[in-house]
Design a protein around this motif. Sequence first.
Motif, mmCIF file in Angstrom:
data_model
loop_
_atom_site.group_PDB
_atom_site.id
_atom_site.type_symbol
_atom_site.label_atom_id
_atom_site.label_comp_id
_atom_site.label_asym_id
_atom_site.label_seq_id
_atom_site.Cartn_x
_atom_site.Cartn_y
_atom_site.Cartn_z
ATOM 1 N N UNK A 23 0.737 -1.008 -0.452
ATOM 2 C CA UNK A 23 -0.390 -0.063 0.335
ATOM 3 C C UNK A 23 0.697 1.061 0.055
ATOM 4 N N UNK A 24 1.856 1.036 1.051
ATOM 5 C CA UNK A 24 2.751 2.685 0.802
ATOM 6 C C UNK A 24 3.277 3.427 -0.741
ATOM 7 N N UNK A 25 4.302 1.751 -1.265
ATOM 8 C CA UNK A 25 3.896 2.083 -2.745
ATOM 9 C C UNK A 25 3.496 2.187 -3.169
ATOM 10 N N UNK A 26 2.452 1.323 -3.728
ATOM 11 C CA UNK A 26 1.290 2.037 -4.263
ATOM 12 C C UNK A 26 0.672 3.609 -4.050
ATOM 13 N N UNK A 27 0.378 3.520 -3.119
ATOM 14 C CA UNK A 27 0.771 5.505 -2.754
ATOM 15 C C UNK A 27 1.612 6.687 -3.260
ATOM 16 N N UNK A 28 2.954 5.310 -3.117
ATOM 17 C CA UNK A 28 3.918 6.729 -3.331
ATOM 18 C C UNK A 28 4.437 6.821 -4.565
ATOM 19 N N UNK A 29 3.555 5.444 -5.788
ATOM 20 C CA UNK A 29 4.078 6.040 -6.926
ATOM 21 C C UNK A 29 2.354 6.611 -7.834
#
Length: 168
Positions: free
Chosen positions: A89-95
């Motif tokens: 989830x954190x990586x998705x929001x970072x992208x």
Amino acid sequence: MPKTRKPRRDAHRAAINAKRGMGGLFLLQRRQPTDPDRARAMKIANHLALANMTSAANPTESDWANVGGALNFGQVLAEMGHIDGNPDAVAIFQRALQAAHACQMRAATGAAWRFYGPELHAINEAMTLHDAQIDACCQRDFDLADAEILRRFQAGNTFENLQPLQAA
């Protein structure tokens, strides 16, 4: 002859006692799930701004700011652990934040405030996760996320760690 009390002192004490008596109720209300009407209103505002960024004749910086705010909230809530079953989830929001930053950089050169291709895909994925967060979180979670976003902003931690979005 006894002294008479001033009426304002009694009124003040009554106000203090009323606040103390309601403190526990206030804390319980903040731990309740988000009101369905409020959750629906937040989702509509977020998706309306996203729709304006993709299909409106004249998307604005205000639309971008609304989407960016939702992405910031989503990232902080994900960092706090409010997305069950999605370890990325954190990586998705970072992208998604990288995509928003790319849009901001294009708009600074005079281009339209629009999301394209992989940017739009990244933001749609993050907005879907954020909708689930809105349903799962309580008011206390939103308050904590809001305080963390404000702390980061005041510390100058905005887009300095973002790399340009690469096509997947």
